[in-house]
Enzyme design. Structure first.
Site, PDB file in Angstrom:
ATOM      1  N   HIS A 358       0.852  -1.181   0.000  1.00  0.00           N
ATOM      2  CA  HIS A 358       0.000   0.000   0.000  1.00  0.00           C
ATOM      3  C   HIS A 358       0.892   1.235   0.000  1.00  0.00           C
ATOM      4  O   HIS A 358       2.075   1.155   0.354  1.00  0.00           O
ATOM      5  CB  HIS A 358      -0.895   0.024   1.244  1.00  0.00           C
ATOM      6  CG  HIS A 358      -1.982  -1.017   1.232  1.00  0.00           C
ATOM      7  ND1 HIS A 358      -2.853  -1.169   0.177  1.00  0.00           N
ATOM      8  CD2 HIS A 358      -2.343  -1.946   2.165  1.00  0.00           C
ATOM      9  CE1 HIS A 358      -3.707  -2.153   0.451  1.00  0.00           C
ATOM     10  NE2 HIS A 358      -3.420  -2.643   1.648  1.00  0.00           N
ATOM     11  N   CYS A 401      -0.494   2.813  -4.301  1.00  0.00           N
ATOM     12  CA  CYS A 401      -1.215   4.043  -4.582  1.00  0.00           C
ATOM     13  C   CYS A 401      -0.298   5.242  -4.398  1.00  0.00           C
ATOM     14  O   CYS A 401       0.640   5.214  -3.612  1.00  0.00           O
ATOM     15  CB  CYS A 401      -2.411   4.191  -3.644  1.00  0.00           C
ATOM     16  SG  CYS A 401      -3.758   3.049  -4.010  1.00  0.00           S
TER      17      CYS A 401
END
EC number: 3.4.22.63
Length: 521
Positions: A358, A401
């Protein structure tokens, strides 16, 4: 707009060639004398000057474009680009396209150079009084003929007083006569510094053209201008021979210099791209950090597929691969310290570091959810910190991301963010050092997507193109970005991929041949 290779008008028309020429004739009838001069000017460098000088109508110009294979019934995009530039956008309907479609394709298919665009823009900003003053300043070196602003600039170019790398004369004129045009020149310099130079499209690449483009010019500029001003000056150009060994592919990477908008000069960015040759038995190390489980963030289902295919592909390319699963912040520091001091770098030609996790803008999460700046990771491998990798390409691919926005437009998840965490600026992401490449799964501000069974779109596409495009692997990062634009989630969101600099890679076919992976579509 239909994809390249398809007609932009009804394929049911009888006598298609006549129909296409009729459309060209209609366009010609709607263009005036000044429009023709504009077209001729924009075609300089693409069509022989003698042919342009003899052209008295738009149809003459079209005929030359057809002869030079710059225009065809199957691919009239260059004409669409010209009409767009001269602000004859209503005429695009005769090519069955819209200005929005042209704008979307321009970043990857633009034929008119930035320099020619600049001169055309300046000509529109120079009125008759401005032109009279400029002619007065250069009276001794100008012919005694009536000039328009466009012919005046064309004459300066023809006489060698200005070119794409020398705008001193033009800047002096604008500074004295019409200072507001200096903004156009500064804009040109910035765009030229960060311009992504792509090679001509080959037949294999044609299938990617004409589809919905992934990254707009604005997206690219936003990403590149976020890099540090001093970053990635190309001080080194490694050259280690040119012979492939051990049956593994010989990789040649061009343009591995940084892309800082304010510091990268044109010769560095377009003419003196660094060349790295890989000829050692040991290609180098590939480190993969694969985070699946986190303290509170959602598990990254499907990430094992990414780690698996990355490992397989880079082993196939001749790298020694090390995979680290569910890495905490402390463990990440241990991995970085170990790799920084790894003696194996001395015998390798390249270093690859892949992070699957992430993330946030300019940073990635460890499995214990510590936010680690990308710069902090990359800084371990500068020439000062890791001398064994000096003047060798260091490639970082990050599937994470870089923001919270979804670009509007099977089970899909975003590599989610923790909104409680403060964003990290990309200005601190890149070391002020040569020989680095940073490939992000998405541009700043956007999420990246991962299939919970098949893996992430970015990594799967990256590996697929590494395999498929050998030996002509000329645009794999650009193609990775393009294919992202065609992938959509069930709610119509698309992912924007990003690379931090222009890169082209070619390779020889490894032996033995690689088996196909059923997990990659």
């Amino acid at each position: 707009m239909k994809s390249q290779g398809q007609h932009w008008y009804s394929s049911s028309d009888k006598n298609c060639k006549v129909s296409f020429r009729e459309k060209l004739l209609i366009i010609d009838s709607n263009l005036g004398v000044q429009d023709v001069e504009n077209l001729k000017f924009l075609c300089i460098g693409l069509v022989p000057n003698k042919k342009l000088e003899k052209s008295s109508s738009a149809s003459d110009v079209f005929e030359h474009l057809l002869a030079e294979d710059l225009l065809s019934e199957e691919d009239p995009f260059f004409l669409a680009e010209l009409l767009y530039i001269i602000r004859q956008k209503k005429l695009l309907q005769h090519l069955n396209c819209t200005k929005e479609e042209v704008e979307r394709l321009l970043p990857t298919r633009q034929r008119v150079s930035l320099f020619r665009n600049l001169l055309y823009e300046l000509s529109e900003g120079i009125d008759s009084e401005n032109l009279k003053d400029m002619i007065f300043l250069l009276k001794d070196s100008l012919p005694k003929t009536e000039m328009t602003s466009l012919s005046f600039l064309a004459f300066l170019e023809k006489q060698g007083k200005i070119d794409e790398d020398n705008l001193t004369c033009l800047e002096d004129l604008c500074k004295t006569v019409v200072p507001k045009l200096l903004r156009n020149i500064e804009k040109y310099k910035r765009e030229k510094a960060i311009q992504i130079v792509t090679p001509p499209v080959d037949k294999e690449a044609e299938s990617y053209q004409g589809e919905e483009e992934l990254v707009s010019q604005t997206d690219v500029k936003t990403f590149l201008e976020a890099l540090p001003q001093e970053s990635w000056q190309n001080k080194h150009a490694g050259s280690n021979g040119n012979r492939a060994t051990n049956g593994a592919p010989s990789l040649v990477s061009r343009g591995m210099q940084g892309a800082s908008a304010n510091t990268l000069n044109s010769e560095t960015s377009t003419k003196r791209a660094a060349v790295y040759r890989m000829n050692r038995n040991h290609r180098g190390l590939c480190v993969i950090v694969n985070n699946h489980s986190f303290t509170s963030l959602k598990d990254r289902q499907g990430t094992h597929k990414d780690a698996e295919i990355l490992s397989h592909v880079f082993q196939w390319l001749g790298f020694t691969v090390h995979i680290h699963n569910n890495v905490t912040k402390v463990e990440m520091e241990m991995v970085l310290q170990k790799q920084k001091c790894n003696p194996a770098h001395a015998d390798g030609d390249c270093f690859v570091f892949c992070i699957l996790t992430h993330g946030r803008f300019g940073a990635v999460y460890s499995s214990d959810e510590a936010l680690i700046p990308i710069r902090e990771i990359m800084s371990h491998f500068t020439a000062l910190q890791c001398p064994r990798l000096a003047e060798k390409p260091k490639l970082f691919f990050i599937q994470a991301c870089q923001g919270e926005e979804i670009q509007p437009s099977v089970s899909i998840e975003a590599d989610a963010l923790n909104p409680e965490q403060a964003p990290t600026s990309l200005q601190d992401s890149i070391p002020a050092e040569a020989d680095f490449l940073l490939g992000l799964a998405t541009v700043p501000g956007y999420v990246s997507f991962r299939h919970v069974e098949e893996g992430s779109w970015y990594i799967q596409s990256l590996c697929n193109h590494l395999k498929k495009l050998v030996p002509r692997m000329l645009k794999f990062l650009e193609k990775t970005m393009e294919i992202r634009g065609r992938k959509r989630t069930v709610w119509g969101a698309k992912q924007i991929s990003a690379t931090s600099l222009p890169t082209a890679i070619s390779a020889q076919t490894p032996r033995p041949p690689m088996r196909r992976w059923s997990s990659v579509s």
